[in-house]
Design a protein around this motif. Structure first.
Motif, short mmCIF file in Angstrom:
data_model
loop_
_atom_site.label_atom_id
_atom_site.label_comp_id
_atom_site.label_asym_id
_atom_site.label_seq_id
_atom_site.Cartn_x
_atom_site.Cartn_y
_atom_site.Cartn_z
N ALA A 209 18.72 8.61 -2.92
CA ALA A 209 18.84 7.82 -1.71
C ALA A 209 18.21 6.44 -1.89
O ALA A 209 18.63 5.47 -1.26
CB ALA A 209 18.17 8.55 -0.53
N GLY A 210 17.19 6.36 -2.74
CA GLY A 210 16.51 5.10 -2.98
C GLY A 210 17.28 4.19 -3.92
O GLY A 210 17.88 4.67 -4.90
N ALA A 231 6.99 7.74 -1.26
CA ALA A 231 7.79 8.65 -0.45
C ALA A 231 8.27 8.01 0.84
O ALA A 231 8.78 8.69 1.73
CB ALA A 231 6.99 9.91 -0.13
N VAL A 232 8.11 6.69 0.96
CA VAL A 232 8.53 5.98 2.17
C VAL A 232 9.91 5.38 1.94
O VAL A 232 10.08 4.47 1.14
CB VAL A 232 7.52 4.86 2.52
CG1 VAL A 232 7.96 4.14 3.79
CG2 VAL A 232 6.12 5.44 2.69
N ALA A 233 10.88 5.89 2.67
CA ALA A 233 12.27 5.45 2.47
C ALA A 233 12.46 3.98 2.78
O ALA A 233 13.32 3.31 2.19
CB ALA A 233 13.20 6.30 3.33
N ALA A 234 11.65 3.44 3.69
CA ALA A 234 11.81 2.05 4.09
C ALA A 234 11.10 1.07 3.16
O ALA A 234 11.19 -0.14 3.36
CB ALA A 234 11.28 1.86 5.51
N PHE A 240 10.94 6.86 -4.42
CA PHE A 240 10.89 6.76 -5.88
C PHE A 240 9.87 7.74 -6.45
O PHE A 240 8.70 7.75 -6.04
CB PHE A 240 10.53 5.34 -6.31
CG PHE A 240 10.72 5.09 -7.79
CD1 PHE A 240 11.95 4.64 -8.27
CD2 PHE A 240 9.70 5.31 -8.70
CE1 PHE A 240 12.14 4.41 -9.63
CE2 PHE A 240 9.87 5.09 -10.05
CZ PHE A 240 11.10 4.63 -10.52
N ASP A 241 10.31 8.57 -7.40
CA ASP A 241 9.37 9.42 -8.13
C ASP A 241 9.81 9.65 -9.57
O ASP A 241 9.42 10.62 -10.22
CB ASP A 241 9.15 10.76 -7.41
CG ASP A 241 10.41 11.63 -7.35
OD1 ASP A 241 11.48 11.17 -7.81
OD2 ASP A 241 10.32 12.76 -6.84
#
Length: 292
Positions: A209-210, A231-234, A240-241
């Protein structure tokens, strides 16, 4: 029975004091137990996550050593195992030159003397393996050592074909300055979420998704992004991991030169009597290098 005995017999007995927990005390105990259990589970999960990250980076280093060993024995790097989607990987390298889709796939563990578990990250997904392999003829191909575009030892300092590595800093800015020299091998873990990774069954997990993870998962990508987990989508670049490991030409060749197993350029010369010269000398060794 006399009067004194009668009074003693019929006198009400003193009630014994009850010892135990009240409902309030029981509620407090249960609450404390729930808190400690939650803390314990959180600590266990954190320990497991840390172990998965440590295991992943350790496996990436082991794969690097195996690739150096393969280069030592063969004078090239193996193509990835590019088994068709939906079919479990076999661990056998593709046929060189590994162009197009064959330039990206699963680490060929059998050819490297590893096990299938060795090429899976801490979350049981396969690492993505990419080796420099592009055309045209003026571009080098680290999977072959003869013919147009073949790899040669003289590319230690100035490789013709590379991957670029970008880093997003703490301010969210994506740097564009490439490493020097650029990597020629990428070993990528798609992290805990596994987005875009190949599974043990041979299928691909859902696309990331990122935006940054999507770049890394792109089958045709020659640019890879590394940054701190988020872990913050915004956030800039999104979730990202990924754990991105790479090898430059010097990472691959210098150990062989230092240990003396890359005897001059015997693997790359046209004949035992030939010599190898270069404009950009290898950090260790004198020129011209005479095949032995």
């Amino acid at each position: 029975m006399n009067q004194a005995q009668s009074r003693h017999f019929f006198a009400p007995r003193q009630r014994q004091k009850c010892v135990g927990f009240t409902l309030v005390e029981m509620a407090v105990v249960v609450t404390l137990m729930a808190i400690f259990l939650t803390m314990g589970l959180g600590l266990l999960q954190a320990t497991r996550e840390s172990a998965a990250w440590t295991q992943t980076t350790a496996k990436q280093e082991r794969i690097k050593l195996a690739l150096i060993g393969y280069l030592r024995s063969n004078g090239t790097l193996p193509c990835p195992d590019a088994t068709a989607t939906g079919t479990p990987p076999t661990g056998v390298k593709g046929t060189a030159p590994c162009l197009a889709a064959l330039g990206r796939g699963v680490v060929p563990w059998k050819d490297l003397g590893l096990s299938a578990a060795d090429v899976q990250d801490g979350w049981s997904n396969f690492f993505t393996y990419r080796v420099a392999n592009r055309t045209p003829a003026t571009s080098s191909n680290w999977s072959i050592k003869t013919g147009a575009g073949a790899f040669s030892i003289n590319e230690l300092t100035v490789p013709l074909v590379t991957f670029s590595l970008q880093e997003r800093n703490t301010a969210g800015v994506l740097t564009t300055t490439p490493l020097s020299p650029n990597p020629v091998v990428m070993i990528l873990s798609h992290g805990k979420n596994g987005s875009g990774a190949k599974t043990v069954g041979g299928t691909f997990n859902a696309a990331p998704a990122g935006a940054d993870e999507l770049v890394n998962a792109n089958l045709a990508s020659t640019t890879f992004i590394t940054r701190s987990p988020n872990a913050v989508a915004a956030s800039p670049g999104g979730l990202f991991d990924d754990l991105v490991a790479y090898m430059t030409p010097q990472d691959l060749l210098q150990p062989l030169i230092t240990e003396g197993t890359l005897r001059a350029c015997v693997t790359y010369c046209a004949s035992p009597a030939a010599s190898c010269t270069t404009v950009n000398p290898i950090p260790v060794g004198a020129y011209p290098l005479v095949c032995q």
